[in-house]
Design a protein around this motif. Structure first.
Motif, short mmCIF file in Angstrom:
data_model
loop_
_atom_site.label_atom_id
_atom_site.label_comp_id
_atom_site.label_asym_id
_atom_site.label_seq_id
_atom_site.Cartn_x
_atom_site.Cartn_y
_atom_site.Cartn_z
N ARG A 122 -55.11 83.68 -21.38
CA ARG A 122 -54.58 84.87 -22.02
C ARG A 122 -53.64 84.50 -23.17
NH1 ARG A 122 -54.36 90.25 -21.16
NH2 ARG A 122 -52.74 91.26 -22.41
N ASP A 180 -57.19 90.15 -14.75
CA ASP A 180 -57.29 89.03 -13.82
C ASP A 180 -57.23 87.66 -14.49
OD1 ASP A 180 -57.31 90.23 -11.39
OD2 ASP A 180 -59.49 90.41 -11.25
N VAL A 181 -57.35 87.64 -15.81
CA VAL A 181 -57.46 86.36 -16.51
C VAL A 181 -56.17 85.53 -16.35
CG1 VAL A 181 -56.54 87.06 -18.76
CG2 VAL A 181 -58.37 85.36 -18.64
N GLY A 182 -56.33 84.24 -16.29
CA GLY A 182 -55.16 83.37 -16.13
C GLY A 182 -54.22 83.38 -17.32
N ASP A 183 -52.98 82.97 -17.07
CA ASP A 183 -51.96 83.00 -18.12
C ASP A 183 -52.30 82.07 -19.28
OD1 ASP A 183 -50.53 84.84 -16.66
OD2 ASP A 183 -49.23 83.33 -15.72
#
Length: 401
Positions: A75, A69-72
């Motif tokens: 990440r 779910d972590v944002g780009d």
């Protein structure tokens, strides 16, 4: 161990997480401005990922779900720092995607058509309630409880108004489906873990008396239906899976027994078939059908075998007999017969004839009947003639006064 640092700034404090990469070099991932509680949560996941770098293990399910779910931006920073690689991203599937994975397994292809039909109905109910695009980690234990309540609720209240036994089967499949998700490391807990599940309970069975069977037999349209009911009530055969496969070649008239082929138990070694006695109650029914059978007929119940779902005909015969249709029409007959046989023969013999195990018989077949109570009431109780109170013998007759 990952550390969390807070840097003061003109527009508020920012955070950064420090960790040791695979080369034992200290690296930093900047988080930016955010609530401290959220930053602490990220530090916890980074700590787990750092441990995975050194022991080569996969991330825990919760961390994997967070990583999915972590944002780009975040990440990308973690990838640049060497904390994660692009191949480590675990995509949590939607409900329909998980079901597709479940059905793509080789075990699915070995299921019998009736089992596939029942599971397909369970899948339909799951998708209708939760939605096909709902991610499986968004289905909570509370949502699973609400799902079961929805299935039981009356249609006027927006529910499905299904029988309890049907809901148990649906919950049972849902539990297996999400257990499969856990094994795939998509989840770490099963939302259906505490949901009631299992097969129909023994309490749903009704003891069908011989007098009731005789009345229903008199209302049956022909000898095939009379024999089908007799095979269920006096032979303990499964209807229709076993009765419809019975052939005249399987009947050993001289040995007074017949061979029953069982699709339900054939997956167990040595349980593909079993011999069942031609009980006295069955002999006239078999003889009647044999006398009417046409030349070259192979099946004992040829007309019924062409139309397997004949419960409606039997149910109507029950009503014409002046009786109220009992629950689990044929299963109750089979259960009644196994209960009767238990009074006369050893359990292992009865289970061999009925085609089930001792545990299954106790859980789903054997019943306590009114005749048990009547018999018990006729047996004199073995009690002492007197008791002692304050050192003096007191007769029980006196105590009753």
């Amino acid at each position: 161990m990952a550390t969390l640092s807070e840097d003061p700034g003109k527009r508020g404090n920012t955070f950064r997480v420090g960790f040791m990469n695979a080369d034992r070099k200290r690296k930093t991932v900047r988080l930016g401005a955010m609530p401290k509680k959220k930053a602490e949560n990220i530090r916890g996941h980074v700590d787990q990922l750092e441990a995975c770098l050194f022991d080569g293990s996969a991330p825990p399910v919760k961390t994997a779900a967070w990583l999915a779910d972590v944002g780009d931006v975040l990440r990308g920073r973690m990838e640049k720092a060497g904390l994660v690689g692009s191949s480590e991203k675990i995509v949590i599937p939607t409900l329909v995607a998980l079901i597709d994975q479940y059905r793509s397994r080789p075990a699915w292809k070995s299921l019998k058509p009736a089992t596939v039909k029942a599971i397909t109905q369970s899948i339909r109910d799951l998708l209708l309630y939760f939605g096909s695009e709902r991610r499986i980690d968004r289905i909570t234990e509370l949502a699973a409880e609400d799902f079961a309540a929805h299935l039981l609720a009356p249609k006027e209240a927006g529910g499905r108004e299904l029988a309890k036994s049907t809901v148990l089967q649906i919950d049972n499949f849902a539990h297996r489906l999400f257990r499969f998700a856990i094994r795939q490391r998509f989840m770490d807990s099963n939302p259906f873990e505490n949901a009631p599940r299992g097969n129909c309970l023994r309490g749903n069975n009704v003891f069908v008396t011989r007098e009731e069977v005789a009345k229903v037999m008199a209302q049956m349209p022909n000898s095939e239906f009379r024999l089908m009911l007799g095979l269920s009530r006096f032979g303990a055969l499964r209807v229709p899976s076993e009765t419809n496969r019975l052939r005249w070649a399987d009947v050993d008239w001289a040995g007074k027994k017949f061979l029953v082929r069982s699709p339900k138990t054939e997956r167990h070694e040595g349980k593909e078939s079993r011999w069942v006695p031609i009980f006295p109650e069955l002999m006239p029914l078999l003889q009647e059908r044999w006398d009417e059978a046409g030349e070259g007929e192979e099946l004992v119940l040829p007309s019924i075998a062409k139309h397997p779902n004949n419960s409606g005909t039997v149910r109507n015969a029950v009503i014409r007999a002046g009786l109220r249709p009992w629950s689990r029409l044929f299963h109750s007959c089979r259960s009644s017969r196994q209960t009767e046989l238990e009074q006369q023969y050893p359990t292992y013999v009865v289970c061999e004839w009925c085609g089930n195990s001792v545990n299954v018989a106790r859980r789903h077949y054997l019943q306590v009947t009114e005749s048990h109570f009547a018999t018990a009431a006729q047996i004199p109780a073995q009690t002492p003639s007197a008791t002692v109170r304050h050192g003096e013998p007191i007769a029980f007759a006196a105590m009753a006064k």
